[in-house]
Motif scaffolding. Structure first.
Motif, PDB file in Angstrom:
ATOM      1  N   ARG A  79       0.795  -1.220   0.000  1.00  0.00           N
ATOM      2  CA  ARG A  79       0.000   0.000   0.000  1.00  0.00           C
ATOM      3  C   ARG A  79       0.836   1.283   0.000  1.00  0.00           C
ATOM      4  N   ARG A  80       2.107   1.184  -0.276  1.00  0.00           N
ATOM      5  CA  ARG A  80       2.961   2.378  -0.335  1.00  0.00           C
ATOM      6  C   ARG A  80       3.466   2.562  -1.757  1.00  0.00           C
ATOM      7  N   ARG A  81       3.345   3.759  -2.247  1.00  0.00           N
ATOM      8  CA  ARG A  81       3.807   4.085  -3.590  1.00  0.00           C
ATOM      9  C   ARG A  81       4.895   5.135  -3.499  1.00  0.00           C
ATOM     10  N   VAL A  82       6.023   4.896  -4.156  1.00  0.00           N
ATOM     11  CA  VAL A  82       7.122   5.843  -4.155  1.00  0.00           C
ATOM     12  C   VAL A  82       7.423   6.282  -5.579  1.00  0.00           C
ATOM     13  N   VAL A  83       8.061   7.438  -5.678  1.00  0.00           N
ATOM     14  CA  VAL A  83       8.448   7.991  -6.971  1.00  0.00           C
ATOM     15  C   VAL A  83       9.873   7.557  -7.281  1.00  0.00           C
ATOM     16  N   LEU A  84      10.120   7.227  -8.541  1.00  0.00           N
ATOM     17  CA  LEU A  84      11.461   6.875  -8.988  1.00  0.00           C
ATOM     18  C   LEU A  84      12.068   8.063  -9.704  1.00  0.00           C
ATOM     19  N   TRP A  85      13.355   8.300  -9.472  1.00  0.00           N
ATOM     20  CA  TRP A  85      14.040   9.340 -10.228  1.00  0.00           C
ATOM     21  C   TRP A  85      15.464   8.891 -10.496  1.00  0.00           C
ATOM     22  N   PRO A  86      16.023   9.340 -11.636  1.00  0.00           N
ATOM     23  CA  PRO A  86      17.383   8.934 -11.980  1.00  0.00           C
ATOM     24  C   PRO A  86      18.403   9.557 -11.037  1.00  0.00           C
ATOM     25  N   VAL A  87      19.474   8.842 -10.832  1.00  0.00           N
ATOM     26  CA  VAL A  87      20.575   9.314 -10.005  1.00  0.00           C
ATOM     27  C   VAL A  87      21.402  10.287 -10.840  1.00  0.00           C
ATOM     28  N   ASP A  88      21.890  11.357 -10.207  1.00  0.00           N
ATOM     29  CA  ASP A  88      22.730  12.334 -10.900  1.00  0.00           C
ATOM     30  C   ASP A  88      23.867  11.641 -11.635  1.00  0.00           C
ATOM     31  N   GLY A  89      24.093  12.086 -12.866  1.00  0.00           N
ATOM     32  CA  GLY A  89      25.168  11.520 -13.669  1.00  0.00           C
ATOM     33  C   GLY A  89      24.775  10.279 -14.443  1.00  0.00           C
ATOM     34  N   ARG A  90      23.545   9.808 -14.270  1.00  0.00           N
ATOM     35  CA  ARG A  90      23.049   8.629 -14.984  1.00  0.00           C
ATOM     36  C   ARG A  90      21.930   9.060 -15.914  1.00  0.00           C
ATOM     37  N   ASP A  91      21.851   8.416 -17.059  1.00  0.00           N
ATOM     38  CA  ASP A  91      20.814   8.721 -18.029  1.00  0.00           C
ATOM     39  C   ASP A  91      19.463   8.197 -17.545  1.00  0.00           C
ATOM     40  N   SER A  92      18.394   8.942 -17.785  1.00  0.00           N
ATOM     41  CA  SER A  92      17.064   8.491 -17.396  1.00  0.00           C
ATOM     42  C   SER A  92      16.329   7.841 -18.561  1.00  0.00           C
ATOM     43  N   LEU A  93      16.969   7.782 -19.730  1.00  0.00           N
ATOM     44  CA  LEU A  93      16.352   7.165 -20.899  1.00  0.00           C
ATOM     45  C   LEU A  93      16.799   5.711 -21.002  1.00  0.00           C
ATOM     46  N   LEU A  94      15.831   4.826 -21.180  1.00  0.00           N
ATOM     47  CA  LEU A  94      16.117   3.400 -21.270  1.00  0.00           C
ATOM     48  C   LEU A  94      15.736   2.912 -22.664  1.00  0.00           C
ATOM     49  N   LEU A  95      16.736   2.468 -23.403  1.00  0.00           N
ATOM     50  CA  LEU A  95      16.517   1.975 -24.761  1.00  0.00           C
ATOM     51  C   LEU A  95      15.835   0.610 -24.734  1.00  0.00           C
ATOM     52  N   PRO A  96      15.152   0.225 -25.821  1.00  0.00           N
ATOM     53  CA  PRO A  96      14.527  -1.101 -25.872  1.00  0.00           C
ATOM     54  C   PRO A  96      15.555  -2.205 -25.596  1.00  0.00           C
ATOM     55  N   GLY A  97      15.175  -3.151 -24.759  1.00  0.00           N
ATOM     56  CA  GLY A  97      16.034  -4.276 -24.417  1.00  0.00           C
ATOM     57  C   GLY A  97      17.026  -3.999 -23.310  1.00  0.00           C
ATOM     58  N   GLU A  98      17.109  -2.766 -22.827  1.00  0.00           N
ATOM     59  CA  GLU A  98      18.062  -2.432 -21.760  1.00  0.00           C
ATOM     60  C   GLU A  98      17.446  -2.605 -20.379  1.00  0.00           C
ATOM     61  N   LEU A  99      18.336  -2.804 -19.405  1.00  0.00           N
ATOM     62  CA  LEU A  99      17.955  -2.941 -18.005  1.00  0.00           C
ATOM     63  C   LEU A  99      18.307  -1.682 -17.234  1.00  0.00           C
ATOM     64  N   ALA A 100      17.524  -1.394 -16.209  1.00  0.00           N
ATOM     65  CA  ALA A 100      17.816  -0.329 -15.260  1.00  0.00           C
ATOM     66  C   ALA A 100      17.689  -0.932 -13.866  1.00  0.00           C
ATOM     67  N   VAL A 101      18.394  -0.339 -12.911  1.00  0.00           N
ATOM     68  CA  VAL A 101      18.374  -0.833 -11.538  1.00  0.00           C
ATOM     69  C   VAL A 101      17.859   0.267 -10.625  1.00  0.00           C
ATOM     70  N   ILE A 102      16.962  -0.112  -9.730  1.00  0.00           N
ATOM     71  CA  ILE A 102      16.451   0.784  -8.700  1.00  0.00           C
ATOM     72  C   ILE A 102      17.155   0.378  -7.408  1.00  0.00           C
ATOM     73  N   ALA A 103      17.967   1.274  -6.885  1.00  0.00           N
ATOM     74  CA  ALA A 103      18.749   0.977  -5.670  1.00  0.00           C
ATOM     75  C   ALA A 103      19.216   2.275  -5.054  1.00  0.00           C
ATOM     76  N   ASP A 104      19.576   2.211  -3.787  1.00  0.00           N
ATOM     77  CA  ASP A 104      20.195   3.343  -3.117  1.00  0.00           C
ATOM     78  C   ASP A 104      21.527   3.616  -3.807  1.00  0.00           C
ATOM     79  N   PRO A 105      21.774   4.858  -4.250  1.00  0.00           N
ATOM     80  CA  PRO A 105      23.018   5.158  -4.962  1.00  0.00           C
ATOM     81  C   PRO A 105      24.284   4.859  -4.166  1.00  0.00           C
ATOM     82  N   GLN A 106      24.192   4.791  -2.847  1.00  0.00           N
ATOM     83  CA  GLN A 106      25.355   4.516  -2.002  1.00  0.00           C
ATOM     84  C   GLN A 106      25.531   3.024  -1.705  1.00  0.00           C
TER      85      GLN A 106
END
Length: 180
Positions: A79-106
């Motif tokens: 029941r909790r919804r959070v917003v995702l945002w790109p980490v500074d210095g990383r691209d926020s565009l994801l090309l077809p077939g590519e993976l992205a990771v959601i994690a604490d930058p540290q």
């Protein structure tokens, strides 16, 4: 007099709740009971899909044909919804077939990633949320449904749950998928 005292106590409770929430950051409580029926696999998957759920990360895959801007997407944990945002210095565009990771930058997970892999942060401590719930719903910036994955079967630390096909999940040693 009783009403004024009640309002004063209510105000105190509200201030205390806001102060205590500091460890969690910003999240939105939601009522999506129908969305939490993870037994149903009849809903079409969107272009962005949850590929893997670990103890401290979530991996997503652009399974569509178009570039996806990951800024402002949402991830729900029960029941909790959070917003995702790109980490500074990383691209926020994801090309077809590519993976992205959601994690604490540290985190160790983020530090182990190639600099070309998209990395997203959340508005709340991700590891704490994953400790509470691994039943996830992924939504676009307009809160349109894209995917869901139930990682509750993943109970052992150090073991992640990854998607194999549209509805099949399998346990995996952390870091075994191509995103790492």
């Amino acid at each position: 007099m009783k009403v004024a005292r009640f309002i004063g106590v209510l105000g105190y409770v509200l201030v205390a709740a806001i102060a205590c929430n500091g460890g969690y950051g910003v999240f939105e409580e939601i009522e999506e009971e129908a969305e939490l029926d993870f037994g149903k696999a009849d809903r079409a998957l969107g272009a962005l899909q949850i590929a893997e759920i670990g103890d401290s990360f979530v991996e997503v895959l652009n399974a569509g044909n178009d570039v996806i801007d990951l800024s402002g997407w949402y991830l729900s944990f029960s029941r909790r919804r959070v917003v995702l945002w790109p980490v500074d210095g990383r691209d926020s565009l994801l090309l077809p077939g590519e993976l992205a990771v959601i994690a604490d930058p540290q985190s160790d997970v983020a530090r182990a990633l190639s600099p070309r892999v998209a990395l997203l942060d959340t508005s709340v401590d991700l590891e704490a949320l994953l400790g509470e719930s691994k039943s996830l719903i992924l939504r676009d910036g307009e809160r349109g449904f894209s995917d869901r994955m139930d990682g509750r079967a993943n109970v052992e630390p150090g073991i992640s749950l990854e998607r194999r096909g549209k509805t099949t999940m399998a346990t995996s040693k952390l870091g075994a998928t191509p995103g790492f």
